[in-house]
Motif scaffolding. Structure first.
Motif, PDB file in Angstrom:
ATOM      1  N   PHE A   1       0.663  -1.378  -0.499  1.00 37.99           N
ATOM      2  CA  PHE A   1       0.230   0.178   0.121  1.00 37.99           C
ATOM      3  C   PHE A   1       0.718   1.205  -0.005  1.00 37.99           C
ATOM      4  CE2 PHE A   1      -2.705   2.759   2.332  1.00 37.99           C
ATOM      5  CZ  PHE A   1      -3.691   3.634   1.293  1.00 37.99           C
ATOM      6  N   THR A   2       2.375   1.023   0.480  1.00 36.68           N
ATOM      7  CA  THR A   2       2.604   1.726   0.815  1.00 36.68           C
ATOM      8  C   THR A   2       3.391   2.562  -0.631  1.00 36.68           C
ATOM      9  OG1 THR A   2       3.545   1.196   2.854  1.00 36.68           O
ATOM     10  CG2 THR A   2       5.155   3.547   2.124  1.00 36.68           C
ATOM     11  N   CYS A   3       4.282   1.296  -1.314  1.00 36.52           N
ATOM     12  CA  CYS A   3       4.542   1.489  -2.568  1.00 36.52           C
ATOM     13  C   CYS A   3       3.740   1.624  -3.980  1.00 36.52           C
ATOM     14  CB  CYS A   3       4.858  -0.259  -3.137  1.00 36.52           C
ATOM     15  SG  CYS A   3       6.576  -0.204  -2.708  1.00 36.52           S
ATOM     16  N   PHE A   4       2.144   1.860  -2.990  1.00 40.14           N
ATOM     17  CA  PHE A   4       1.397   2.444  -4.147  1.00 40.14           C
ATOM     18  C   PHE A   4       1.318   4.313  -3.946  1.00 40.14           C
ATOM     19  CE2 PHE A   4      -3.026   3.791  -4.763  1.00 40.14           C
ATOM     20  CZ  PHE A   4      -3.036   3.149  -6.062  1.00 40.14           C
ATOM     21  N   LEU A   5       1.373   4.135  -3.162  1.00 37.72           N
ATOM     22  CA  LEU A   5       1.641   5.830  -2.615  1.00 37.72           C
ATOM     23  C   LEU A   5       2.772   6.455  -3.260  1.00 37.72           C
ATOM     24  CD1 LEU A   5      -0.249   6.522   0.723  1.00 37.72           C
ATOM     25  CD2 LEU A   5      -0.888   6.846  -1.339  1.00 37.72           C
ATOM     26  N   ILE A   6       4.052   5.370  -2.883  1.00 37.73           N
ATOM     27  CA  ILE A   6       4.955   6.238  -3.060  1.00 37.73           C
ATOM     28  C   ILE A   6       4.998   6.471  -4.649  1.00 37.73           C
ATOM     29  CG2 ILE A   6       7.622   5.375  -3.809  1.00 37.73           C
ATOM     30  CD1 ILE A   6       7.409   4.212  -0.498  1.00 37.73           C
ATOM     31  N   ALA A   7       4.631   5.592  -5.206  1.00 37.67           N
ATOM     32  CA  ALA A   7       4.582   5.284  -6.873  1.00 37.67           C
ATOM     33  C   ALA A   7       4.263   6.031  -7.643  1.00 37.67           C
ATOM     34  CB  ALA A   7       4.573   4.156  -7.651  1.00 37.67           C
ATOM     35  N   ILE A   8       3.899   7.150  -6.831  1.00 40.57           N
ATOM     36  CA  ILE A   8       2.178   7.990  -7.047  1.00 40.57           C
ATOM     37  C   ILE A   8       3.371   9.270  -6.977  1.00 40.57           C
ATOM     38  CG2 ILE A   8       0.107   9.033  -7.245  1.00 40.57           C
ATOM     39  CD1 ILE A   8      -1.262   6.460  -7.075  1.00 40.57           C
ATOM     40  N   ILE A   9       3.628   9.831  -6.252  1.00 42.93           N
ATOM     41  CA  ILE A   9       3.888  11.182  -4.899  1.00 42.93           C
ATOM     42  C   ILE A   9       5.281  11.475  -5.103  1.00 42.93           C
ATOM     43  CG2 ILE A   9       2.719  11.990  -3.105  1.00 42.93           C
ATOM     44  CD1 ILE A   9       0.624  10.684  -2.602  1.00 42.93           C
ATOM     45  N   THR A  10       6.320  10.110  -4.830  1.00 39.11           N
ATOM     46  CA  THR A  10       7.652  10.776  -4.557  1.00 39.11           C
ATOM     47  C   THR A  10       7.698  11.284  -5.516  1.00 39.11           C
ATOM     48  OG1 THR A  10       7.742   8.971  -4.114  1.00 39.11           O
ATOM     49  CG2 THR A  10       9.690   9.317  -4.340  1.00 39.11           C
ATOM     50  N   PRO A  11       8.055  11.468  -7.305  1.00 39.98           N
ATOM     51  CA  PRO A  11       8.539  13.113  -7.871  1.00 39.98           C
ATOM     52  C   PRO A  11       7.715  14.282  -7.446  1.00 39.98           C
ATOM     53  CG  PRO A  11       7.610  11.231  -9.187  1.00 39.98           C
ATOM     54  CD  PRO A  11       7.403  10.257  -7.956  1.00 39.98           C
ATOM     55  N   ALA A  12       5.801  14.090  -7.572  1.00 41.27           N
ATOM     56  CA  ALA A  12       5.508  15.693  -6.794  1.00 41.27           C
ATOM     57  C   ALA A  12       5.832  15.526  -5.968  1.00 41.27           C
ATOM     58  CB  ALA A  12       4.034  15.561  -7.385  1.00 41.27           C
ATOM     59  N   PHE A  13       6.527  14.998  -5.109  1.00 41.30           N
ATOM     60  CA  PHE A  13       7.074  15.476  -3.474  1.00 41.30           C
ATOM     61  C   PHE A  13       8.063  15.878  -3.723  1.00 41.30           C
ATOM     62  CE2 PHE A  13       8.517  15.146   0.569  1.00 41.30           C
ATOM     63  CZ  PHE A  13       7.299  15.537   1.726  1.00 41.30           C
ATOM     64  N   TYR A  14       8.898  14.969  -4.022  1.00 44.88           N
ATOM     65  CA  TYR A  14      10.283  15.839  -4.492  1.00 44.88           C
ATOM     66  C   TYR A  14      10.871  17.766  -5.223  1.00 44.88           C
ATOM     67  CZ  TYR A  14      14.879  16.059  -6.783  1.00 44.88           C
ATOM     68  OH  TYR A  14      16.739  16.793  -6.900  1.00 44.88           O
ATOM     69  N   ILE A  15       9.520  17.302  -6.155  1.00 41.79           N
ATOM     70  CA  ILE A  15       9.606  18.936  -6.569  1.00 41.79           C
ATOM     71  C   ILE A  15       8.599  19.409  -5.857  1.00 41.79           C
ATOM     72  CG2 ILE A  15       8.179  20.195  -9.152  1.00 41.79           C
ATOM     73  CD1 ILE A  15      10.736  18.328  -9.756  1.00 41.79           C
ATOM     74  N   SER A  16       7.847  19.581  -5.475  1.00 38.31           N
ATOM     75  CA  SER A  16       7.535  20.824  -4.285  1.00 38.31           C
ATOM     76  C   SER A  16       8.005  20.809  -3.330  1.00 38.31           C
ATOM     77  CB  SER A  16       5.758  19.799  -3.834  1.00 38.31           C
ATOM     78  OG  SER A  16       5.577  19.779  -3.982  1.00 38.31           O
ATOM     79  N   VAL A  17       9.588  20.189  -2.732  1.00 32.17           N
ATOM     80  CA  VAL A  17      10.382  20.504  -1.678  1.00 32.17           C
ATOM     81  C   VAL A  17      11.526  21.232  -2.582  1.00 32.17           C
ATOM     82  CG1 VAL A  17      12.459  19.397  -0.613  1.00 32.17           C
ATOM     83  CG2 VAL A  17       9.837  18.095  -0.372  1.00 32.17           C
ATOM     84  N   MET A  18      11.890  20.571  -3.585  1.00 28.29           N
ATOM     85  CA  MET A  18      12.803  21.232  -4.129  1.00 28.29           C
ATOM     86  C   MET A  18      12.732  22.810  -4.961  1.00 28.29           C
ATOM     87  SD  MET A  18      15.510  19.846  -4.018  1.00 28.29           S
ATOM     88  CE  MET A  18      16.514  19.272  -5.304  1.00 28.29           C
ATOM     89  N   THR A  19      11.705  23.296  -4.924  1.00 29.63           N
ATOM     90  CA  THR A  19      11.034  24.141  -6.101  1.00 29.63           C
ATOM     91  C   THR A  19      10.226  25.149  -4.861  1.00 29.63           C
ATOM     92  OG1 THR A  19       9.204  23.618  -6.820  1.00 29.63           O
ATOM     93  CG2 THR A  19      11.225  23.953  -8.570  1.00 29.63           C
ATOM     94  N   PHE A  20       9.339  24.696  -3.900  1.00 29.78           N
ATOM     95  CA  PHE A  20       8.116  25.675  -2.641  1.00 29.78           C
ATOM     96  C   PHE A  20       8.492  25.429  -1.525  1.00 29.78           C
ATOM     97  CE2 PHE A  20       6.424  25.302  -6.816  1.00 29.78           C
ATOM     98  CZ  PHE A  20       5.610  26.387  -7.081  1.00 29.78           C
ATOM     99  N   ASN A  21       8.764  24.266  -1.172  1.00 27.51           N
ATOM    100  CA  ASN A  21       9.007  24.008   0.501  1.00 27.51           C
ATOM    101  C   ASN A  21      10.223  23.221   0.521  1.00 27.51           C
ATOM    102  OD1 ASN A  21       5.851  22.960  -0.959  1.00 27.51           O
ATOM    103  ND2 ASN A  21       5.425  24.188   1.015  1.00 27.51           N
ATOM    104  N   GLN A  22      10.856  24.325   0.916  1.00 34.99           N
ATOM    105  CA  GLN A  22      12.623  24.194   1.234  1.00 34.99           C
ATOM    106  C   GLN A  22      12.131  23.725   2.449  1.00 34.99           C
ATOM    107  OE1 GLN A  22      12.400  26.612  -1.116  1.00 34.99           O
ATOM    108  NE2 GLN A  22      13.405  26.406  -2.771  1.00 34.99           N
ATOM    109  N   GLU A  23      11.545  24.511   3.512  1.00 33.31           N
ATOM    110  CA  GLU A  23      11.823  24.335   5.119  1.00 33.31           C
ATOM    111  C   GLU A  23      11.148  22.905   5.656  1.00 33.31           C
ATOM    112  OE1 GLU A  23       8.921  26.171   2.934  1.00 33.31           O
ATOM    113  OE2 GLU A  23       7.287  25.032   3.599  1.00 33.31           O
ATOM    114  N   THR A  24      10.802  21.783   3.943  1.00 40.91           N
ATOM    115  CA  THR A  24      10.079  20.902   5.164  1.00 40.91           C
ATOM    116  C   THR A  24      11.137  19.937   5.021  1.00 40.91           C
ATOM    117  OG1 THR A  24       9.181  20.308   2.507  1.00 40.91           O
ATOM    118  CG2 THR A  24       7.706  20.938   4.152  1.00 40.91           C
ATOM    119  N   ILE A  25      11.982  19.768   4.625  1.00 39.08           N
ATOM    120  CA  ILE A  25      12.637  18.677   5.180  1.00 39.08           C
ATOM    121  C   ILE A  25      14.331  19.230   5.663  1.00 39.08           C
ATOM    122  CG2 ILE A  25      12.602  17.844   2.622  1.00 39.08           C
ATOM    123  CD1 ILE A  25      14.871  18.532   1.335  1.00 39.08           C
ATOM    124  N   PRO A  26      15.063  18.452   6.874  1.00 37.91           N
ATOM    125  CA  PRO A  26      16.172  18.662   7.208  1.00 37.91           C
ATOM    126  C   PRO A  26      17.195  19.476   6.946  1.00 37.91           C
ATOM    127  CG  PRO A  26      15.385  17.055   7.600  1.00 37.91           C
ATOM    128  CD  PRO A  26      15.103  16.934   6.202  1.00 37.91           C
TER     129      PRO A  26
END
Lengths: 463, 321
Positions: free
Chosen positions: A269-294
């Protein structure tokens, strides 16, 4: 008698330029068959040997030792039997069809798309009789029914609807049969083609039906109250209805210890979500929400991204496309060359692209995690569905960041909730929530009941 | 067609707010602001793991000074991962806090400290992270906690003061954002206890010697009645011990608990007298009184204190005779 004589003339006329048609006259009997579909030995054994010795009596069907003899009442039946490998016997008083099919199929082999470590190793093949036999070995009950229809004006493909009449919902059975009857088509080659006609709308990118090649999966589905569609010439069966939860629930789960299986189910179930969300989450973190990662991770990412001239979104799309191309070519290419492609792809994507400064190493990691996660699903259709949603999530995230991922998530859930297959909600057993079916799909627990949505016979093991 | 136009307009007309590529960001680790005749800032920007660059700038306002500092770096300043904001005593604290509060992307878990020395960046690398660690260990209030108090007129703030070596030397108590009284380190420990935070090391004398205990769990309850009743319940463990009482006996433990209670009570009373004197209501007692007795025209300073301290030495297995 006149009608019977006309059959022969009609066949001669209709089957002009058909090279494999054989018409033999033995005494007063006409023997007709298609030599590509009929087994010569069987014809010799059942018909020619017998008819050459004796004078053919009127009640010929009682004397022929073939196990399957059909009476022909009209010309359409005659054509159907002839084209399915039967030998037609015409004499002055009657027309009969004797089964003399030749074996045009391969043997029962191990499953190729749904392998399990411990479990049955037989799988369906292209022969309907073999497939039905494999299922009947597992369900031995007079309540196990199969309705047969022929689909395709030219292909006349045998399609059978399998169900257990005191478990399955008969309303669902009749609606499936009605749908099958309403299919008007020249020919159907595979069950994958047939399933396009069975679903009402194709707006959802996730598969409407589950295909399986495993007889044990079919038997389990039948016992749960589901309906199976088998098609001659197809080594897969269609399970109706199918829910999204069924795709993350392989049969091997039933053969292992509950406590271990539950972890695997959670992982899937986690893999199902990872497969969908990971690139989007990465782009968000890299370009908008830099505060969310250490901070240290952020600085690491910043350092790695330093030499890449493209925006993160473009970099992500380039890498995803390259991987999709690699995967597609891997599927299409003969397996002997597969390893060459993997090495080439691995080198190009993993090493050269990074050294050339086209993509950053972290992007390779993100895309690799995404692809590995999507590969735990055996069904190609669900992988395709995941891919579509991955791009939708990516698009919204590159405009809105994590807020966009949230928006796409709402859209994703709303879209899935809206989807129904034969009036059964696709997100079942989560929405509507049903703990009984949940215990068979998303978690594994001891279950004595059947799902109310699938069967009116609620308790397992009762008549 | 309308549907497609609608979806496109959603994306193209509203999206991309706050879009910043990671490599264009200058991730500030700490900011030092000083004010003489104009603002002088030093920004420490993280470069890689444990590596930082310090940029200096001047300007008539904080924003201009910050802009001046990063002018040559081609980077956009980001306070997403700010660790510390260090201010000199000349800087207007209200103006500064409001400046950082207005930034929607500000990280609100950084600490604010005061300093008299603007040369703290000379020597060590990554000062921001060091200051963060020091203030975190000393139970200082984060920017988020401070900004909550900042908008509450009935509660005053306390800020730690650090020296060139990044040691906390004292704390500054404010009244209506005006610096009032500088307290020493022992007062800082009492302040920590009154804020129900643990981790303080308290030195207590016994006869001619001393022992040190560490607070493991502190529960401070301030109640308003006829007097201001302060109940402090402390679970502590003995860290250093030079006294004559035998800790292997229950009687010995009771004795040092008594000594600790007496010492703490005395210190708390002294500290409260001080904050009363300078009218720095750092525990929001005035608000508690207002909540209990509406329209009572009596100031918190006119109330008497009733202090009950109960210290329990736990982790007895660690005691040695």
């Amino acid at each position: 008698m006149v009608i019977l004589m006309r059959y022969k003339e009609k066949i001669v006329k209709d089957y002009q330029n058909v090279s494999d048609l054989v018409i033999k006259e033995v005494q007063d009997v006409t023997i007709i068959y298609l030599e590509t579909l009929a087994n010569q030995d069987k014809i010799n054994e059942y018909i020619l040997k017998f008819s050459a010795v004796n004078k053919i009596p009127k009640d010929i069907e009682k004397l022929i030792p073939s196990p399957n003899i059909k009476k022909i009442t009209n010309y359409e039946d005659l054509q159907l039997y002839l084209e399915t490998g039967f030998t037609i016997l015409l004499n002055s008083s009657k027309a009969i069809a004797i089964e003399t099919k030749t074996e045009l199929t391969r043997a029962v082999e191990s499953p190729s798309t749904e392998p399990v470590l411990f479990g049955a190793k037989d799988s369906l093949n292209e022969n309907f009789q073999t497939n039905l036999g494999l299922i009947k070995r597992r369900v031995k009950n007079s309540h196990f029914k199969n309705d047969v229809t022929y689909i395709g004006k030219y292909s006349k493909t045998l399609v059978s609807t399998l169900y257990i009449d005191n478990i399955a919902d008969l309303e669902l059975v009749s609606s499936v049969l009605k749908k099958l009857e309403n299919i008007i088509i020249d020919g159907v080659n595979d069950i994958g083609e047939l399933k396009q006609f069975l679903c009402d709308e194709n707006k959802n990118v996730f598969p409407a039906f589950r295909l399986t090649e495993r007889p044990d999966v079919i038997a389990k589905s039948l016992l749960a109250g589901k309906i199976i569609i088998l098609m001659d010439t197809s080594p897969y069966a269609l399970i109706i209805p199918t829910f999204l939860a069924d795709f993350i629930n392989p049969i091997s789960d039933d053969y292992s210890k509950t406590i271990n299986v539950n972890f695997l189910k959670f992982l899937r179930f986690t893999c199902f979500l990872i497969a969908i969300i990971t690139p989007a989450f990465y782009i968000s973190v890299m370009t908008f929400n830099q505060e969310t990662i250490p901070t240290k991770l952020l600085l690491n990412f910043q350092e790695q991204r330093g030499g890449v001239p493209f925006p993160s979104v473009l970099e992500c799309i380039i890498t995803l496309f390259a991987c999709e191309i690699l995967r597609e070519s891997d599927i299409r290419f003969p397996s002997k060359y597969g390893s060459a492609i993997s090495i080439l792809g691995g080198l190009v994507l993993g090493e050269a692209a990074v050294s050339a400064g086209i993509v950053s190493p972290i992007m390779i990691i993100v895309v690799a995690i995404t692809f590995i996660s999507s590969m735990i699903f055996t069904d190609v259709e669900i992988m395709n569905g995941i891919r579509q949603w991955r791009f939708i999530f990516l698009l919204t995230s590159c405009f809105y960041g994590l807020y966009g991922v949230g928006l796409a998530g709402i859209f994703f859930i709303a879209n899935l909730c809206n989807y129904e297959i034969f009036s059964r909600p696709y997100l079942y057993p989560i929405a509507p929530f049903d703990f009984t079916y949940l215990k068979e799909t998303l978690i594994k627990m001891r279950n004595t009941k059947r799902s109310k949505l699938l069967s009116k016979n609620h308790y397992k093991g009762e008549a | 067609m309308k549907k497609i136009l609608f979806i496109l307009s959603i994306f193209l007309l509203t999206g991309c707010y706050n879009y910043r590529e990671l490599e264009t960001l200058g991730v500030a680790s700490s900011v030092l602001i000083d004010y003489t005749d104009q603002y002088e800032v030093k920004i420490e920007i993280s470069k890689g793991e444990d590596e930082t660059n310090v940029f200096e700038g001047k300007g008539t306002s904080i924003s201009k000074a910050l802009e001046d500092a990063v002018l040559g770096t081609q980077k956009e300043l980001s306070y997403n991962h700010l660790n510390a904001l260090i201010l000199t005593k000349n800087v207007n604290i209200k103006e500064t806090i409001l400046f950082f509060l207005r930034d929607p992307d500000i990280n609100n878990t950084f600490y604010i400290a005061l300093t008299e020395d603007t040369k703290i960046y000379e020597g060590e690398e990554n000062i921001g992270e060091l200051v963060y660690e020091i203030l975190n260990r000393n139970n200082a209030r984060t920017f988020f906690e401070l900004s909550k108090i900042f908008f509450n007129k009935n509660v005053d703030i306390v800020l730690p003061i650090i020296n060139e070596d990044l040691h906390i030397t004292s704390i500054m108590a404010y009244d209506d954002l005006e610096a009032k009284k500088e307290f020493d380190l022992s007062s800082m420990e009492i302040n920590t206890i009154l804020n129900s935070k643990d981790g303080s090391y308290l030195k207590t004398s016994c006869d001619n010697d001393f022992f040190v205990f560490k607070t493991n769990e502190v529960d401070t309850d301030i109640k308003i009645g006829k007097n201001i009743k302060i109940d402090i319940d402390i679970e502590a463990s003995v860290i250093e011990y030079n006294c004559k009482y035998n800790l292997m006996e229950e009687k010995g433990i009771k004795e040092i608990e008594k000594l600790a209670n007496e010492k703490l009570k005395k210190d708390v009373e002294m500290f409260l007298d001080d904050i009363k004197e300078y009218n720095t209501d750092i525990y929001g007692i005035d608000q508690m009184i207002n909540n209990k007795y509406h329209n009572l025209k009596k100031n918190w300073r006119e109330f008497n204190y009733e202090i009950n301290i109960s210290t329990h030495i736990n982790k007895k297995g660690l005691l040695l005779p």
